[in-house]
Scaffold this motif. Sequence first.
Motif, PDB file in Angstrom:
ATOM      1  N   LYS A  27      10.479  10.329  -2.344  1.00 46.92           N
ATOM      2  CA  LYS A  27      10.110  11.157  -3.490  1.00 46.92           C
ATOM      3  C   LYS A  27      11.084  10.947  -4.638  1.00 46.92           C
ATOM      4  CE  LYS A  27       9.415  15.965  -4.904  1.00 46.92           C
ATOM      5  NZ  LYS A  27       9.459  17.389  -4.495  1.00 46.92           N
ATOM      6  N   SER A  80      11.013  10.870   3.624  1.00 46.31           N
ATOM      7  CA  SER A  80      10.117  11.443   2.612  1.00 46.31           C
ATOM      8  C   SER A  80      10.870  11.939   1.394  1.00 46.31           C
ATOM      9  CB  SER A  80       9.306  12.584   3.226  1.00 46.31           C
ATOM     10  OG  SER A  80       8.461  12.106   4.251  1.00 46.31           O
ATOM     11  N   SER A  96       0.825  -1.202   0.000  1.00 44.41           N
ATOM     12  CA  SER A  96       0.000   0.000   0.000  1.00 44.41           C
ATOM     13  C   SER A  96       0.864   1.259   0.000  1.00 44.41           C
ATOM     14  CB  SER A  96      -0.895   0.000   1.245  1.00 44.41           C
ATOM     15  OG  SER A  96      -1.438   1.272   1.482  1.00 44.41           O
ATOM     16  N   LYS A  97       0.521   2.194  -0.893  1.00 48.34           N
ATOM     17  CA  LYS A  97       1.258   3.454  -0.936  1.00 48.34           C
ATOM     18  C   LYS A  97       1.159   4.198   0.392  1.00 48.34           C
ATOM     19  CE  LYS A  97       0.739   4.326  -5.908  1.00 48.34           C
ATOM     20  NZ  LYS A  97       0.236   5.294  -6.913  1.00 48.34           N
ATOM     21  N   LYS A  98       0.008   4.132   1.016  1.00 48.38           N
ATOM     22  CA  LYS A  98      -0.195   4.842   2.279  1.00 48.38           C
ATOM     23  C   LYS A  98       0.725   4.307   3.368  1.00 48.38           C
ATOM     24  CE  LYS A  98      -2.328   7.904   4.778  1.00 48.38           C
ATOM     25  NZ  LYS A  98      -2.169   9.342   4.485  1.00 48.38           N
ATOM     26  N   VAL A  99       0.874   2.998   3.428  1.00 50.70           N
ATOM     27  CA  VAL A  99       1.765   2.387   4.413  1.00 50.70           C
ATOM     28  C   VAL A  99       3.198   2.846   4.191  1.00 50.70           C
ATOM     29  CG1 VAL A  99       2.768   0.210   5.189  1.00 50.70           C
ATOM     30  CG2 VAL A  99       0.302   0.380   4.803  1.00 50.70           C
ATOM     31  N   GLU A 110       4.259   5.566   2.710  1.00 50.91           N
ATOM     32  CA  GLU A 110       4.381   6.989   3.030  1.00 50.91           C
ATOM     33  C   GLU A 110       4.466   7.220   4.534  1.00 50.91           C
ATOM     34  OE1 GLU A 110       0.990   8.452   0.986  1.00 50.91           O
ATOM     35  OE2 GLU A 110       1.990   8.488  -0.981  1.00 50.91           O
ATOM     36  N   ASN A 111       3.734   6.417   5.302  1.00 53.45           N
ATOM     37  CA  ASN A 111       3.810   6.519   6.760  1.00 53.45           C
ATOM     38  C   ASN A 111       5.188   6.102   7.269  1.00 53.45           C
ATOM     39  OD1 ASN A 111       1.181   7.435   6.989  1.00 53.45           O
ATOM     40  ND2 ASN A 111       0.311   5.401   7.333  1.00 53.45           N
TER      41      ASN A 111
END
Length: 302
Positions: free
Chosen positions: A261, A257, A237-240, A242-243
């Motif tokens: 990126k 981060s 998951s992208k959200k995981v 990013e966290n």
Amino acid sequence: MIVTITGASGFIGTNLIAFLQQKGYIINSLSLKHQNWKNIFPLSGDAIIHLAGKAHDTENTSDPEEYFIVNTDLTIELFNEFLRSESRDFFYFSSVKAVVDSIEGVLDENISPNPLTPYGKSKLKAERYILDADVPVGKRVFIIRPCMVHGPGNKGNLNLLYKIVEKGLPWPLAAFENRRSFLSIDNLSFIIARMLDYKNISSGIYHLADDKSLSTNELIQTVNLALDKKPKLWRLSKKVIENIAGLGDRFRLPLNSERLKKLTESYVVSNLKIKSALGIEKLPLSAEEGLVKTIKSFRKEK
């Protein structure tokens, strides 16, 4: 041909010097760290290649003013000396980050610059001074904007990918879809040597990149190819992810981060203008060949 190079001890400098010397160029190294460099190192020769500068600090700990002192003010001083000298060519190594920090589509020389960081702004300010100057007839001035340069001796973010693949770990960022341009040091050196030799190339801004852009997944596959391994691509998951990168910002983990990126954003740079000026259809090394050479060098450096 005699070429004066600043930033000679850096990654690009050492590789470019070795390449030019093999072709018979005589190299003068100019250190701008000396307060009286103008008197200690009088400018002479046919061309000046200005590589020295303050690199982008991904940790964001540098004083913003330092970028302007080094990347802008010192560049202007050197350029003014060039205008008074007998040297014919001036190469200012700027960056695609002097244009934009992120791009949708393909970045070419026609875009209106809008950098967001002190690094990019300081580079652009120097560019504009150079481009606005009244250059004497017979002199050429080149603004060189490379994308991410890699090669033996320069690990950067590629080293993170290398370590993951070498240890047999899966690549957890496969869910991120992107395309990104790279530039091998061999292709960069080839281009600069051709520009020195070809007197009919006009002054101006030139973007430098390999012929093909790659997705991060293709990059991982290339790293595996260089290490004779099978790629392991995980679409987490992208959200995981990013966290996790957010935690990296707080606790200085390998993945933060800024690095996320760099690894997953799209940043495609066109090299059509420079290839047209050189009269070539493709550069000596493909994007994959250059990356394989870089990755294999990591193993030799261990």
